[in-house]
Design a protein around this motif. Structure first.
Motif, PDB file in Angstrom:
ATOM      1  N   SER A  66       1.384  -1.387  -0.256  1.00  9.58           N
ATOM      2  CA  SER A  66      -0.035   0.416  -0.159  1.00  9.58           C
ATOM      3  C   SER A  66       0.909   1.390   0.015  1.00  9.58           C
ATOM      4  O   SER A  66       0.473   2.167  -0.800  1.00  9.58           O
ATOM      5  CB  SER A  66      -0.682   0.188   1.661  1.00  9.58           C
ATOM      6  OG  SER A  66      -0.062  -0.264   2.619  1.00  9.58           O
ATOM      7  N   LEU A  99      -5.489  -1.454   8.070  1.00 10.25           N
ATOM      8  CA  LEU A  99      -6.425  -0.442   8.678  1.00 10.25           C
ATOM      9  C   LEU A  99      -6.252   0.779   8.391  1.00 10.25           C
ATOM     10  O   LEU A  99      -7.191   1.213   8.031  1.00 10.25           O
ATOM     11  CB  LEU A  99      -6.393  -1.009  10.138  1.00 10.25           C
ATOM     12  CG  LEU A  99      -7.015  -2.675  10.218  1.00 10.25           C
ATOM     13  CD1 LEU A  99      -7.898  -3.092  11.500  1.00 10.25           C
ATOM     14  CD2 LEU A  99      -8.454  -2.876   9.584  1.00 10.25           C
ATOM     15  N   ASP A 101      -4.774   2.735   6.404  1.00  6.84           N
ATOM     16  CA  ASP A 101      -4.275   2.857   4.616  1.00  6.84           C
ATOM     17  C   ASP A 101      -5.672   2.942   3.847  1.00  6.84           C
ATOM     18  O   ASP A 101      -5.804   3.120   3.129  1.00  6.84           O
ATOM     19  CB  ASP A 101      -3.728   2.309   3.912  1.00  6.84           C
ATOM     20  CG  ASP A 101      -1.608   2.629   4.137  1.00  6.84           C
ATOM     21  OD1 ASP A 101      -1.646   3.811   4.839  1.00  6.84           O
ATOM     22  OD2 ASP A 101      -0.344   1.734   3.890  1.00  6.84           O
ATOM     23  N   GLY A 102      -6.244   1.639   4.245  1.00  7.63           N
ATOM     24  CA  GLY A 102      -7.785   0.977   4.224  1.00  7.63           C
ATOM     25  C   GLY A 102      -8.611   2.381   3.002  1.00  7.63           C
ATOM     26  O   GLY A 102      -8.951   2.222   2.512  1.00  7.63           O
ATOM     27  N   PRO A 103      -9.280   3.178   4.217  1.00  2.64           N
ATOM     28  CA  PRO A 103     -10.405   4.038   3.812  1.00  2.64           C
ATOM     29  C   PRO A 103      -9.439   5.277   2.692  1.00  2.64           C
ATOM     30  O   PRO A 103     -10.190   5.318   1.747  1.00  2.64           O
ATOM     31  CB  PRO A 103      -9.824   5.307   5.299  1.00  2.64           C
ATOM     32  CG  PRO A 103      -9.678   3.673   6.604  1.00  2.64           C
ATOM     33  CD  PRO A 103      -8.547   3.457   5.908  1.00  2.64           C
ATOM     34  N   ALA A 104      -7.986   5.492   2.774  1.00  2.00           N
ATOM     35  CA  ALA A 104      -7.567   6.748   1.529  1.00  2.00           C
ATOM     36  C   ALA A 104      -7.744   5.606   0.413  1.00  2.00           C
ATOM     37  O   ALA A 104      -8.049   6.149  -0.953  1.00  2.00           O
ATOM     38  CB  ALA A 104      -6.266   7.092   1.674  1.00  2.00           C
ATOM     39  N   ARG A 106      -9.885   2.454  -0.586  1.00  2.49           N
ATOM     40  CA  ARG A 106     -10.720   1.382  -0.816  1.00  2.49           C
ATOM     41  C   ARG A 106     -11.967   2.413  -2.392  1.00  2.49           C
ATOM     42  O   ARG A 106     -12.334   2.326  -2.935  1.00  2.49           O
ATOM     43  CB  ARG A 106     -11.484   1.575   0.145  1.00  2.49           C
ATOM     44  CG  ARG A 106     -11.457   0.879   0.998  1.00  2.49           C
ATOM     45  CD  ARG A 106     -11.722  -0.161   1.933  1.00  2.49           C
ATOM     46  NE  ARG A 106     -11.714  -1.304   2.450  1.00  2.49           N
ATOM     47  CZ  ARG A 106     -10.870  -2.378   2.469  1.00  2.49           C
ATOM     48  NH1 ARG A 106     -11.361  -2.559   1.653  1.00  2.49           N
ATOM     49  NH2 ARG A 106     -10.099  -3.158   2.963  1.00  2.49           N
ATOM     50  N   PRO A 107     -11.652   3.976  -2.190  1.00  2.83           N
ATOM     51  CA  PRO A 107     -12.358   4.731  -3.459  1.00  2.83           C
ATOM     52  C   PRO A 107     -12.038   4.055  -5.155  1.00  2.83           C
ATOM     53  O   PRO A 107     -12.573   4.085  -5.648  1.00  2.83           O
ATOM     54  CB  PRO A 107     -12.574   6.306  -3.059  1.00  2.83           C
ATOM     55  CG  PRO A 107     -12.023   6.588  -1.099  1.00  2.83           C
ATOM     56  CD  PRO A 107     -11.473   5.147  -1.322  1.00  2.83           C
ATOM     57  N   TYR A 117      -7.986  -5.710  -1.844  1.00  2.00           N
ATOM     58  CA  TYR A 117      -7.579  -4.589  -1.148  1.00  2.00           C
ATOM     59  C   TYR A 117      -7.392  -5.701  -0.226  1.00  2.00           C
ATOM     60  O   TYR A 117      -9.059  -6.613   0.237  1.00  2.00           O
ATOM     61  CB  TYR A 117      -8.043  -3.629  -0.988  1.00  2.00           C
ATOM     62  CG  TYR A 117      -7.576  -3.107   0.062  1.00  2.00           C
ATOM     63  CD1 TYR A 117      -5.944  -2.154  -0.117  1.00  2.00           C
ATOM     64  CD2 TYR A 117      -7.921  -2.954   1.252  1.00  2.00           C
ATOM     65  CE1 TYR A 117      -4.964  -1.869   0.528  1.00  2.00           C
ATOM     66  CE2 TYR A 117      -7.025  -2.472   2.348  1.00  2.00           C
ATOM     67  CZ  TYR A 117      -5.554  -2.381   2.324  1.00  2.00           C
ATOM     68  OH  TYR A 117      -5.123  -0.962   3.117  1.00  2.00           O
TER      69      TYR A 117
END
Length: 552
Positions: A66, A99, A101-104, A106-107, A117
């Protein structure tokens, strides 16, 4: 680090600045059939990929951490995608970054910038992780790579309309196939087995005897050994007409609940949905599933419960009665209940020069088997529904450019948001609103198109190697008797939508029941249906309770 095979295998490129060894260890199990390459940065991965391509191989899968030392991972994935559009793309961060890096990130997954992912395995035998990787590689193998093992061979002089139709049928049935010249060693061996001087094309399928094919139905018989007559000696509980998602669901639920069930399908299992390259919004498949795979899994499920399938047979008439009689091109079926799931057929473009090139660069539907032939060429998709969007995304992996032509001002009214996002973020795809096709032609196959702006009348002629037509559909139910009420567009009326004068005892029929007791309609052929795979499958499943009520 390379495969032990003598022939150079496709590559898996692993990219990480600080966990490269861990990635290589987790992907070691794939080294028997793929070359494993490790890069420490985006730039190194680009150089490595160019070297792989120059060596005559390709990349099946990019796997990235990531975080990269020299670039944003999403930007890196886009650069790799530009080099190898057919490769699948996976981000697999270690636990400490998953966890965070995921929010940024996933879009970008929702916009189609990469395919999955996943948390990098923390130990051995993380089969959930490897199942996801295998699905990505399987998808790549079926849509991007040339098959290495063939279930069917077609001996033909070239790719004419019949050869295309046969290949399309084989692809939708899940049979890897190839076309051989009659002068090639493979072609000569097949013709020798056929005996005499057979007319082309000749199809050799599985271990069956080669046959001269004058139609797709001949191939269906070669594959499945379909008897000369539909032979169902008993009265069955349930006969399903059509093997799209709705018909397959009715078969699975009907036969699993003890109903003797027969399915009659004129073409390939899966219907129109079976030709979809990737359905991403079907419940339970987070990475998507091709229409062909979904259909074949449903068919296998129905077979397990005892459903009998007859493919390559048209139903030509329904005679209501007790039991109902289904007349086919090769016999009849007597059934206590009938589910009409015959779906729809794509509307014709009605531009005569292009109609003459159907199968020669002009295709109704997605025609996945032709996508590889679009390499380096310009393809056009006419239509604004999900099927058109899926076709455009798939074609963009091969074509130099893909242009979607729609009559409406935008895709927003007719296409799912997730597909619009993928299209907006794919540099190879453009959308031309308020535009339709008015002419086209070529020397033996499609070479050019003329389009016209609906608002201004401006015409443009441009090169085109492929035209894929998904322009709305008409119901396939001309075989139904007048006792079955239809709406003004020819779709089957059910439930409260049927004419009140046909209600029995002042009550409307059940929600999926027609005006003929014991005859039901599900899926796209039904008036008012939502044209989605999940909805069709849901109707096919739920109609079985109404069948039970009728039979009791």
């Amino acid at each position: 680090m390379t495969s032990v095979d003598a022939v150079r295998a496709p590559a898996i490129v692993l990219v990480s600045g600080d966990v490269a060894d861990e990635l290589r260890e987790q992907f070691w199990r794939y080294s028997r059939e793929y070359e494993l390459h490790v890069a420490g940065s985006c730039e190194e991965a680009l150089q490595l990929t160019e070297s792989i391509l120059e060596g005559g191989s390709t990349v099946a899968l990019f796997v990235s951490d990531s975080r990269l030392p020299d670039d944003d991972v999403i930007n890196a994935l886009q650069q790799w995608r530009a080099l190898v559009p057919t490769a699948r793309r996976l981000i697999a961060p270690p636990y400490e970054r998953f966890l965070v890096d995921g929010p940024a990130l996933r879009p970008g997954l929702a916009e189609g910038k990469y395919d999955a992912y996943l948390l990098m395995p923390r130990g051995v035998r993380d089969e959930e992780f490897h199942q996801a990787v295998s699905e990505l590689l399987s998808d790549w193998g079926s849509t991007a790579a040339d098959p290495e093992v063939f279930a069917a061979s077609i001996v033909a002089e070239g790719h004419d309309a019949l050869v295309w139709a046969i290949r399309d049928y084989l692809d939708r049935m899940g049979f890897p196939n190839r076309v051989c010249s009659p002068a090639s060693p493979e072609g000569q061996e097949i013709l020798a087995r056929a005996g005499g001087t057979p007319s082309l094309p000749v199809v050799s399928a599985l271990d069956r005897e080669p046959v001269s094919a004058s139609s797709v139905r001949d191939v269906a018989i070669a594959l499945y050994g379909v008897p000369d007559k539909v032979n169902v000696p008993d009265i069955v509980d349930l006969a399903v007409v059509g093997a799209g998602p709705a018909g397959l669901a009715a078969a699975v639920y009907g036969s699993s609940e003890g109903l003797s069930t027969v399915v009659i399908e004129a073409e390939a299992i899966g219907g129109q949905a079976g030709s979809s390259s990737m359905i991403r919004n079907y419940l339970g498949f987070p990475r998507g599933i091709s229409g062909m795979r979904l259909a074949q899994r449903a068919r296998s499920q129905a077979l397990r419960f005892g459903t009998r399938f007859f493919t390559g047979h048209d139903v030509v008439a329904l005679v209501p009665g007790r039991p109902h009689t289904l007349q086919t091109t090769d016999g009849r079926v007597l059934a206590r209940a009938v589910v009409v799931a015959s779906g729809v057929r794509y509307n014709r473009l009605r531009v005569e020069p292009l109609e003459a090139l159907v199968g020669l660069g002009v295709y109704y539907g997605t025609a996945m088997s032709t996508a590889r032939e679009m390499s380096g060429s310009d393809a056009f998709v006419v239509g604004g529904g999900n099927s058109a969007g899926q076709a455009a995304v798939h074609l963009a992996r091969h074509s130099r450019s893909v242009t979607i032509l729609i009559r409406r001002p935008s895709l927003a009214e007719t296409m799912s948001r997730y597909l619009i996002g993928e299209i907006d973020n794919n540099p190879r795809i453009t959308v031309e609103p308020l535009t339709h096709v008015v002419d086209g032609g070529g020397d033996g196959r499609l070479e050019w198109l003329t389009t016209e702006r609906i608002d201004t009348g401006e015409r443009t002629t441009r090169p085109a190697a492929g035209l894929y037509l998904l322009i709305g559909a008409s119901p396939h139910c001309s075989w139904l008797p007048p006792e079955v009420a239809l709406d003004e567009f020819g779709f089957v009326l059910t439930g409260r939508d049927v004419p009140p004068e046909t209600w029995i005892g002042g009550l409307p029929p059940a929600s999926l029941a027609t005006t003929v007791p014991g005859v039901f309609a599900v899926g796209d052929v039904r008036a008012g249906s939502t044209k989605r795979v999940a909805t069709a499958a849901g109707e096919g499943a739920s109609v079985v309770s109404s069948v039970h009520t009728w039979l009791s």
